[in-house]
Scaffold this motif. Structure first.
Motif, PDB file in Angstrom:
ATOM      1  N   UNK A 281       6.228 -28.202 -25.419  1.00 44.02           N
ATOM      2  CA  UNK A 281       6.413 -28.705 -24.135  1.00 44.02           C
ATOM      3  C   UNK A 281       5.121 -29.925 -23.923  1.00 44.02           C
ATOM      4  N   UNK A 282       5.491 -31.226 -23.900  1.00 41.71           N
ATOM      5  CA  UNK A 282       4.348 -32.078 -23.845  1.00 41.71           C
ATOM      6  C   UNK A 282       4.146 -32.164 -22.420  1.00 41.71           C
ATOM      7  N   UNK A 283       4.810 -31.669 -21.471  1.00 43.00           N
ATOM      8  CA  UNK A 283       4.333 -31.782 -19.918  1.00 43.00           C
ATOM      9  C   UNK A 283       3.184 -30.960 -19.955  1.00 43.00           C
ATOM     10  N   UNK A 284       3.112 -29.563 -20.441  1.00 41.51           N
ATOM     11  CA  UNK A 284       2.215 -28.894 -20.090  1.00 41.51           C
ATOM     12  C   UNK A 284       0.880 -29.051 -21.088  1.00 41.51           C
ATOM     13  N   UNK A 288       1.709 -35.884 -25.925  1.00 34.02           N
ATOM     14  CA  UNK A 288       1.512 -35.604 -27.467  1.00 34.02           C
ATOM     15  C   UNK A 288       0.239 -35.255 -27.957  1.00 34.02           C
ATOM     16  N   UNK A 289       0.046 -34.158 -29.041  1.00 39.69           N
ATOM     17  CA  UNK A 289      -1.134 -33.633 -29.250  1.00 39.69           C
ATOM     18  C   UNK A 289      -1.667 -34.180 -30.488  1.00 39.69           C
ATOM     19  N   UNK A 295      -4.409 -31.680 -32.918  1.00 39.21           N
ATOM     20  CA  UNK A 295      -4.387 -31.544 -34.497  1.00 39.21           C
ATOM     21  C   UNK A 295      -4.387 -33.267 -34.907  1.00 39.21           C
ATOM     22  N   UNK A 296      -4.590 -33.128 -36.299  1.00 38.37           N
ATOM     23  CA  UNK A 296      -4.299 -34.625 -37.058  1.00 38.37           C
ATOM     24  C   UNK A 296      -3.846 -34.013 -38.538  1.00 38.37           C
ATOM     25  N   UNK A 297      -3.614 -35.278 -39.205  1.00 40.15           N
ATOM     26  CA  UNK A 297      -2.938 -35.002 -40.489  1.00 40.15           C
ATOM     27  C   UNK A 297      -3.679 -35.548 -41.563  1.00 40.15           C
ATOM     28  N   UNK A 298      -3.994 -34.966 -42.748  1.00 38.68           N
ATOM     29  CA  UNK A 298      -4.551 -35.421 -44.115  1.00 38.68           C
ATOM     30  C   UNK A 298      -3.344 -35.536 -44.940  1.00 38.68           C
ATOM     31  N   UNK A 338      -2.785 -44.648 -23.907  1.00 37.43           N
ATOM     32  CA  UNK A 338      -1.952 -44.160 -23.396  1.00 37.43           C
ATOM     33  C   UNK A 338      -0.558 -43.981 -24.232  1.00 37.43           C
ATOM     34  N   UNK A 339      -0.618 -44.265 -25.377  1.00 32.79           N
ATOM     35  CA  UNK A 339       0.578 -44.175 -26.200  1.00 32.79           C
ATOM     36  C   UNK A 339       0.922 -42.680 -26.469  1.00 32.79           C
ATOM     37  N   UNK A 340      -0.060 -41.791 -26.618  1.00 37.61           N
ATOM     38  CA  UNK A 340       0.404 -40.273 -26.536  1.00 37.61           C
ATOM     39  C   UNK A 340       0.575 -39.483 -25.251  1.00 37.61           C
ATOM     40  N   UNK A 341       0.478 -39.893 -24.265  1.00 34.79           N
ATOM     41  CA  UNK A 341       0.907 -39.579 -22.884  1.00 34.79           C
ATOM     42  C   UNK A 341       1.736 -40.462 -22.194  1.00 34.79           C
TER      43      UNK A 341
END
Length: 364
Positions: A281-284, A288-289, A295-298, A338-341
């Motif tokens: 739930x991106x609203x809560x 995007x996290x 988190x992030x990715x390797x 603002x891309x993630x939100x």
């Protein structure tokens, strides 16, 4: 939430709740519950580290996704990793060694990261890396696996290292799972689950959610069968289409609303299981996290990426520290512009806005 809402407080509370529930669902298993109680203490210490960093103006997420190999022994229909060539049949070149991954794990622990999700390809191909992970008892490593490589070596390792948590990928019932993953895979996964259940080892499942299987994989019939086999955690991952012709399978607004309602019901009804969703739930969560917000990715070659579904990188952990990679130019751009939100149609904002993400790389 207004202007006082904090991604750090939201994620910290989520982690604490996850650990608390994990301790609760393992109370009937003394060996596992002892480990989870110890991990709970380590998780609280990690949370304090993240809070101190936050007060100093540096945000550290609780989660890291590590794709430890680009190899896989299956050819699942619609596989995103193969579509973007992060998973191939060619012999992997220049992947991080077990020692290099261990250095990443050590840095993550020092920073206050608590959970490292091991992915691929098929992560169980890299026994050497998973052995290193098992030695990092203050970190919890969910291993997202197709379940076909579980053997006596892994069974011994899982008994010894309770911080390794297999997460078996299934698509629903036998027809749906074998239809995507190959004939006989469903039965092999069930056999793996039964082996772990006999040894009282903790495990979970991961389901790729589409419009076609949403109701089935959230049904009581499906969940009770998993519960009976000893499954204690269920990850729901929204399907990300890698071509326009598959877009119709991706969950839309109505499906996500249904999923959120159903998740609330399931968490109340199945008290001995943990339910998580991605992207959730991106609203809560205020959007995007990925890219370091939560988190992030390797990737398998050391590139620091916002997310497995956004395979773009401007730094590599071979050339810089994990902490410095977390503050890469690309991550900072995504967090601050603002891309993630921002508003978007689908469940994965970074995939939907991939042209925009690519444009940021060109500027570096």
């Amino acid at each position: 939430m207004g202007g006082t809402w904090s991604i750090q407080e939201y994620m910290t509370a989520g982690v604490e709740n996850l650990v608390k529930n994990a301790v609760k669902v393992t109370l009937t298993n003394p060996a596992q519950s002892v480990f989870m109680a110890r991990f709970a203490a380590a998780s609280r210490a990690a949370s304090r580290k993240r809070k101190i960093s936050e007060q100093a103006g540096e945000h550290i997420p609780a989660f890291l996704i590590a794709s430890i190999t680009s190899s896989c022994n299956l050819h699942c229909a619609g596989c995103y990793a193969r579509a973007v060539h992060s998973c191939t049949d060619e012999k992997p070149k220049e992947q991080l060694s077990a020692e290099e991954w261990d250095a990443v794990f050590a840095q993550a622990e020092e920073m206050g990261i608590s959970f490292i999700l091991l992915a691929g390809g098929e992560p169980m191909i890299r026994t050497d890396v998973i052995e290193k992970a098992g030695n990092r008892q203050n970190l919890l490593f969910p291993i997202f696996t197709n379940g076909t490589l579980l053997d006596d070596t892994y069974m011994r390792m899982l008994k010894k290292c309770r911080n390794l948590l297999p997460i078996f990928s299934i698509e629903g019932k036998e027809k749906q799972t074998d239809g995507r993953r190959g004939e006989g895979v469903y039965e092999r996964v069930l056999a793996a689950m039964e082996d772990l259940q006999k040894e009282k080892l903790l495990f979970g499942s991961s389901v790729t959610v589409t419009k076609e299987n949403l109701e089935e994989v959230t049904s009581d019939e499906f969940l009770k069968k998993l519960e009976e086999r000893g499954c204690k955690a269920l990850f729901y991952v929204e399907f990300v289409p890698m071509s326009p012709k598959l877009k119709g399978l991706a969950p839309g607004d109505e499906e996500r609303k249904y999923m959120n309602r159903r998740l609330s019901e399931l968490r109340n009804k199945y008290s001995d299981m943990i339910f998580l969703s991605f992207p959730g739930d991106e609203i809560s969560s205020g959007g995007c996290i990925a890219a370091g917000r939560g988190f992030f990715h390797i990737n398998s070659h050391g590139g620091a990426e916002p997310c497995p579904f956004s395979p773009y990188s401007d730094v590599n952990v071979r050339d810089t520290s994990l902490r410095e990679a977390l503050h890469s130019g690309l991550f900072m751009k995504l967090q601050n512009n603002g891309t993630l939100t921002g508003n978007h149609e689908g469940g994965c904002v970074l995939y939907e806005k991939r042209d925009e993400v690519e444009s940021y790389l060109i500027r570096f």
